[in-house]
Design a protein around this motif. Sequence first.
Motif, PDB file in Angstrom:
ATOM      1  N   LYS A  22      40.052  41.860  42.643  1.00 14.38           N
ATOM      2  CA  LYS A  22      40.361  40.790  41.685  1.00 14.38           C
ATOM      3  C   LYS A  22      39.697  39.480  42.085  1.00 14.38           C
ATOM      4  O   LYS A  22      39.216  38.735  41.229  1.00 14.38           O
ATOM      5  CB  LYS A  22      41.876  40.636  41.555  1.00 14.38           C
ATOM      6  CG  LYS A  22      42.495  41.836  40.867  1.00 14.38           C
ATOM      7  CD  LYS A  22      43.993  41.793  40.882  1.00 14.38           C
ATOM      8  CE  LYS A  22      44.553  43.084  40.293  1.00 14.38           C
ATOM      9  NZ  LYS A  22      46.009  43.126  40.332  1.00 14.38           N
ATOM     10  N   THR A  52      40.351  36.800  34.514  1.00 15.75           N
ATOM     11  CA  THR A  52      40.297  37.170  35.930  1.00 15.75           C
ATOM     12  C   THR A  52      41.174  36.258  36.793  1.00 15.75           C
ATOM     13  O   THR A  52      41.755  36.708  37.777  1.00 15.75           O
ATOM     14  CB  THR A  52      38.842  37.165  36.445  1.00 15.75           C
ATOM     15  OG1 THR A  52      38.255  35.878  36.216  1.00 15.75           O
ATOM     16  CG2 THR A  52      38.014  38.240  35.765  1.00 15.75           C
ATOM     17  N   ALA A  55      44.693  37.440  36.306  1.00 17.79           N
ATOM     18  CA  ALA A  55      44.850  38.722  36.999  1.00 17.79           C
ATOM     19  C   ALA A  55      45.049  38.496  38.494  1.00 17.79           C
ATOM     20  O   ALA A  55      45.932  39.106  39.112  1.00 17.79           O
ATOM     21  CB  ALA A  55      43.620  39.601  36.757  1.00 17.79           C
ATOM     22  N   THR A  80      44.595  44.556  37.187  1.00 17.88           N
ATOM     23  CA  THR A  80      43.668  45.500  37.819  1.00 17.88           C
ATOM     24  C   THR A  80      42.713  46.079  36.787  1.00 17.88           C
ATOM     25  O   THR A  80      41.498  46.151  37.021  1.00 17.88           O
ATOM     26  CB  THR A  80      44.450  46.622  38.521  1.00 17.88           C
ATOM     27  OG1 THR A  80      45.276  46.041  39.529  1.00 17.88           O
ATOM     28  CG2 THR A  80      43.517  47.636  39.146  1.00 17.88           C
ATOM     29  N   ALA A  83      40.205  43.365  35.807  1.00 17.32           N
ATOM     30  CA  ALA A  83      39.191  43.137  36.842  1.00 17.32           C
ATOM     31  C   ALA A  83      38.158  44.261  36.852  1.00 17.32           C
ATOM     32  O   ALA A  83      36.959  44.007  36.977  1.00 17.32           O
ATOM     33  CB  ALA A  83      39.854  43.005  38.209  1.00 17.32           C
TER      34      ALA A  83
END
Length: 101
Positions: A22, A52, A55, A80, A83
């Motif tokens: 990530k 991102t 995340a 996840t 990413a």
Amino acid sequence: MQTFQLESSVLGLIFLALTVVKMWALIDALTRPAAAFPAADKQTKTAWLWITGLAFAAHIIPAVVYNDQRPYGLLSLIGTVAAFVYLVDVKPALAAVTRRR
């Protein structure tokens, strides 16, 4: 007792690996030029930075605040997937566009 130590170690390694994935996606999105995203027919750089970044935050915040390093929470799983979508789909498209210029 050994079983729980093994499970804890494996989950810790998975958590660490997903943290790196990530972070890699976020850093890569930060370093790409903004004009490359629309040129590659992808979402804007701002959108991918939000995706991102959230995340990564959804992965790290529970670990820091609650000392909860489980990599299988709902937000962590969604992050996840995001990413990996960035790294597998968006990053190669951006690389192809920036190499031509």
